[in-house]
Write a protein that holds these residues in place. Sequence first.
Motif, PDB file in Angstrom:
ATOM      1  N   VAL A   1     -19.306 -46.885 -36.407  1.00 31.40           N
ATOM      2  CA  VAL A   1     -18.652 -47.013 -35.111  1.00 31.40           C
ATOM      3  C   VAL A   1     -17.782 -45.796 -34.820  1.00 31.40           C
ATOM      4  O   VAL A   1     -17.739 -45.312 -33.673  1.00 31.40           O
ATOM      5  CB  VAL A   1     -17.828 -48.313 -35.051  1.00 31.40           C
ATOM      6  N   ARG A   2     -17.116 -45.282 -35.843  1.00 28.74           N
ATOM      7  CA  ARG A   2     -16.315 -44.064 -35.637  1.00 28.74           C
ATOM      8  C   ARG A   2     -17.205 -42.891 -35.244  1.00 28.74           C
ATOM      9  O   ARG A   2     -16.856 -42.084 -34.379  1.00 28.74           O
ATOM     10  CB  ARG A   2     -15.522 -43.726 -36.896  1.00 28.74           C
TER      11      ARG A   2
ATOM     12  N   PRO B   1     -19.409 -44.561 -31.158  1.00 29.13           N
ATOM     13  CA  PRO B   1     -18.713 -45.718 -30.584  1.00 29.13           C
ATOM     14  C   PRO B   1     -19.639 -46.711 -29.896  1.00 29.13           C
ATOM     15  O   PRO B   1     -19.311 -47.889 -29.798  1.00 29.13           O
ATOM     16  CB  PRO B   1     -17.740 -45.084 -29.586  1.00 29.13           C
TER      17      PRO B   1
ATOM     18  N   ARG C   1     -20.574 -50.115 -31.502  1.00 29.52           N
ATOM     19  CA  ARG C   1     -19.546 -51.148 -31.721  1.00 29.52           C
ATOM     20  C   ARG C   1     -20.061 -52.560 -31.466  1.00 29.52           C
ATOM     21  O   ARG C   1     -19.746 -53.492 -32.195  1.00 29.52           O
ATOM     22  CB  ARG C   1     -18.343 -50.863 -30.818  1.00 29.52           C
ATOM     23  N   SER C   2     -20.851 -52.740 -30.420  1.00 29.85           N
ATOM     24  CA  SER C   2     -21.285 -54.089 -30.052  1.00 29.85           C
ATOM     25  C   SER C   2     -22.687 -54.426 -30.551  1.00 29.85           C
ATOM     26  O   SER C   2     -23.200 -55.507 -30.256  1.00 29.85           O
ATOM     27  CB  SER C   2     -21.251 -54.232 -28.523  1.00 29.85           C
TER      28      SER C   2
END
Length: 313
Positions: free
Chosen positions: A295-296, A299, A302-303
């Motif tokens: 995620v970093r 981004p 993320r979901s």
Amino acid sequence: MTDCNGQAHIPVLLAQVIDGLHVQAEGIYMDCTFGRGGHTRAILERLGPRGRVVAIDRDPAAVTSGRALMAEDARVHVEHANFDRVAAVAAAHAVAGRVDGMLFDLGVSSPQLDDAARGFGFRDDGPLDMRMDPSVGESAAEWLARADVDDIIRVLRSYGEERQAKRIARAIVAARAEQPIESTRQLANVVEAALGRSGGRRHPATRTFQAIRIHVNAELAALDSALEQVPEILAVGGRLAVVSFHSLEDRRVKRFMRTRSRAPSAPKGMPVVPDAPPPPFRIVGRAIRASADEVRANPRARSAVLRVAERRA
């Protein structure tokens, strides 16, 4: 990885998808959302000379990228089609019932989001289009120009789970009476003016854009149709892997896999269903989400939720 326009694209959950598909060197695989080919390339790396990938995408830009890959590698073929035609594509390539793995990476790709001309986002202003295939159907601007307030409310609630759908719909209708809403910035500004900024990380127009995009592209109906076609395409032991990016998609995928991995219910008063065949699928592991490190780095992961199921006899 970059696409044919030099735009960066990072496949989400790449290693987990490849593990979930359990890629075999001589296998046949279908990438039902080719995008910029990140997953297809990873599959090809694990295939031998007799392995094959049949990929499809409804976006002409993705197909252009795929045909460049076809020129490099004879093991892959890319078709211009929506994934709700996946059974027809499988039949045309004589792989129906023989496919060892199918992948659906749902949602919008990074190149689509980053290209303001496609109208999927509002970071940069662009025409309010939102079509996955710009040559087919009605653009978001065209739909908003004719939809009545009740239609807009229904779409925002059903596909964006937007609690303020009525307020936004009324604001859109009032704004278009003054001036046609034809750009992404216009629409985002109308929604922001109606709702205000809460100070949160997410722009107040995010759900509106998601809802209209899903509606314009009939995404959920296409997903339901495609999933129903999967059993006739996969070979016994073949894997289905689906990456979803919002709850509306993931609920459908979860329901499809659960329903088809359970034995039929016995009639009342009977302990088992007489002569019942085994369920056609078994669920492989639990739902997988991106790690904090991924995620970093990306981004947009993320979901993301990955679910995998295997075709049984």
